[in-house]
Design a protein around this motif. Structure first.
Motif, short mmCIF file in Angstrom:
data_model
loop_
_atom_site.label_atom_id
_atom_site.label_comp_id
_atom_site.label_asym_id
_atom_site.label_seq_id
_atom_site.Cartn_x
_atom_site.Cartn_y
_atom_site.Cartn_z
N LEU A 68 0.84 -1.19 0.00
CA LEU A 68 0.00 0.00 0.00
C LEU A 68 0.88 1.25 0.00
N GLY A 69 1.96 1.21 0.77
CA GLY A 69 2.86 2.36 0.84
C GLY A 69 3.54 2.65 -0.48
N PHE A 70 3.98 1.61 -1.19
CA PHE A 70 4.62 1.83 -2.49
C PHE A 70 3.63 2.43 -3.49
N LEU A 71 2.38 1.96 -3.44
CA LEU A 71 1.36 2.54 -4.32
C LEU A 71 1.07 3.99 -3.94
N ASP A 72 1.05 4.30 -2.64
CA ASP A 72 0.92 5.70 -2.20
C ASP A 72 2.01 6.55 -2.85
N ALA A 73 3.26 6.10 -2.73
CA ALA A 73 4.40 6.86 -3.24
C ALA A 73 4.30 7.05 -4.75
N ALA A 74 3.94 5.98 -5.47
CA ALA A 74 3.87 6.05 -6.93
C ALA A 74 2.75 6.98 -7.39
N SER A 96 -4.75 -4.78 -10.19
CA SER A 96 -6.09 -4.37 -10.55
C SER A 96 -6.40 -3.02 -9.93
N GLY A 97 -7.43 -2.37 -10.43
CA GLY A 97 -7.81 -1.08 -9.87
C GLY A 97 -7.06 0.07 -10.51
N ASP A 98 -7.06 1.21 -9.85
CA ASP A 98 -6.44 2.43 -10.35
C ASP A 98 -4.94 2.41 -10.09
N LEU A 99 -4.20 1.86 -11.04
CA LEU A 99 -2.75 1.71 -10.87
C LEU A 99 -2.00 2.93 -11.39
N PRO A 100 -0.96 3.36 -10.69
CA PRO A 100 -0.10 4.41 -11.20
C PRO A 100 0.75 3.87 -12.35
N PRO A 133 -9.75 5.41 -0.86
CA PRO A 133 -10.74 4.33 -1.00
C PRO A 133 -10.11 2.94 -1.07
N HIS A 134 -9.01 2.81 -1.81
CA HIS A 134 -8.34 1.52 -1.94
C HIS A 134 -7.79 1.06 -0.59
#
Length: 407
Positions: free
Chosen positions: A309-315, A398-402, A346-347
């Motif tokens: 989750l943190g890496f997706l936050d950063a990206a 899946s979902g809203d990917l950076p 939301p994710h």
């Protein structure tokens, strides 16, 4: 004398370091500070495994590859796993997930946090990102349109935009007065590495006990598959008892709790005990400030998803900041930062709710709920489509990917 930056990232852990690397070509003056030394340690392949590990998803691997850090991580030590086996210790329900079900080679990689950190720091030392080590934050306040940070040694830093990536007990979050919703799981997690008499077969194993989930996560060294990282979630009282056991007694207790699925537990490294607490910031952003990673949210280690989750936050944050730069927008504007919050909150909340639901269901003692979870495991085991959906979620694809995480 004050130092100034366009973007100041507090916390050079895995998530903060990833954000700094993602912003290295933005044209902004980026400064990354941390209370520690920020040095890359020489890697010894024969050294014991670090007790703290992460289950990196395919999405996280892509992010790390595009940041140029994955090569250094893989050169040190990674442990791919292709299968996951979960069962209810109080019943007969079992479920098996496989990467092959979605035509993937692996479900993810178990990697020591120190290895990930060093892979990122290695790239940072080769970049033009400013690094400020041994810089412990003491004060934080607004000064005009900027933030003024005072360090413990008296140095002062000034920036219009500050990112809190300084972990679950974030000093930035506390000093800025950001509010959180949080509660204690009333569980502690014992983490260590153990050697078993049977190979783990590149499988992540998890048994739900009456006291909490017990995971054996596969580790590899020199091609051998007899080591596992364990995360044993249990009550504070039982955790205290387990921490007080001598090595032989602990190994026997662990073997019983795991039903001997991997044979005898032959060796165990020193144990670490971590209190478990869920925490979620009510807002991730305010004017000139954003929270990412554990500074914004911490979840139960049930599925090892925290750092993903943190890496997706950063990206996502890097993506939104770069877009704003290209449009000539003011990066500290809460309208700009809210785009990141709308994409990530939301994710994160959905996954946190799912983990909370799993944790509560498997801790439930009433007979109807025990029947429900056993029946549910058996039912899903017979539904390939549902299992494949779960696997795709675990892969993080899946979902809203950076952009950094997309194929």
């Amino acid at each position: 004398m004050e130092m100034r930056a366009d973007l100041l990232i507090v916390g050079a852990g895995m998530v903060g370091s990833a954000l700094a690397l993602a912003m290295r070509h933005s044209g902004l003056e980026v400064l990354l500070l941390d209370g520690g030394p920020m040095t890359v340690k020489p890697f010894d392949g024969e050294a014991p495994f670090e007790p703290r590990v992460s289950a990196l998803s395919a999405a996280s691997q892509r992010i790390l590859e595009r940041l140029g850090a994955w090569e250094g991580i893989a050169r040190r030590r990674v442990s791919p796993y292709s299968d996951m086996h979960v069962w209810d210790g109080s019943g007969t329900g079992e479920i098996h997930f496989s990467a092959a079900s979605v035509h993937a080679e692996v479900l993810g990689h178990i990697v020591e946090n120190r290895v990930v950190q060093d892979g990122l720091l290695e790239r940072l030392h080769d970049s033009d990102v400013g690094l400020l080590a041994n810089a412990r934050l003491e004060q934080l306040r607004r000064s005009g349109d900027e933030w003024l940070l005072t360090l413990a040694d008296g140095r002062k830093l000034r920036a219009p935009l500050v990112i809190a990536a300084d972990g679950a007990n974030s000093a930035v979050r506390r000093l800025a007065g950001c509010t959180t919703r949080e509660w204690d799981y009333l569980h502690h997690a014992i983490v260590t590495s153990v050697r078993c008499s049977e190979a783990h077969r590149a499988t992540a194993w998890q048994r739900f006990t009456d006291e909490g989930p017990l995971a054996f996560l596969p580790l590899s060294r020199d091609g051998r598959q007899d080591w596992c990282s364990i995360v044993w979630s249990t009550t504070p009282e039982q955790a205290e008892q387990a921490m007080a056991m001598d090595d032989a007694t602990f190994r026997q207790a662990l073997e019983r709790a795991f039903e001997g699925r991997l044979g005898d537990v032959l060796e165990a490294d020193p144990r670490v005990c971590v209190p478990l607490r869920q925490r979620h910031a009510k807002r991730y952003v305010e004017e000139g400030l954003a929270l990412i990673g554990d500074a914004a949210h911490t979840i139960h280690p049930l599925a090892g998803q925290g750092v993903n989750l943190g890496f997706l936050d950063a990206a996502v944050l890097a993506e939104e900041l770069v877009r704003a730069c290209e449009r000539g927008e003011r990066l500290a504007d809460v309208k700009v930062l809210s785009r990141f919050e709308r994409r990530r909150m939301p994710h994160n909340l959905a996954l946190m709710a799912a983990m909370e639901g799993f944790e509560r269901l498997f801790q439930a003692n009433p007979l109807p709920l025990r029947w429900l979870r056993n029946s549910g495991l058996k039912l899903v085991e017979q539904m390939p489509e549902a299992k494949a959906l779960f696997v795709r979620q675990a892969l993080g694809l899946s979902g809203d990917l950076p952009e950094l995480a997309r194929a």
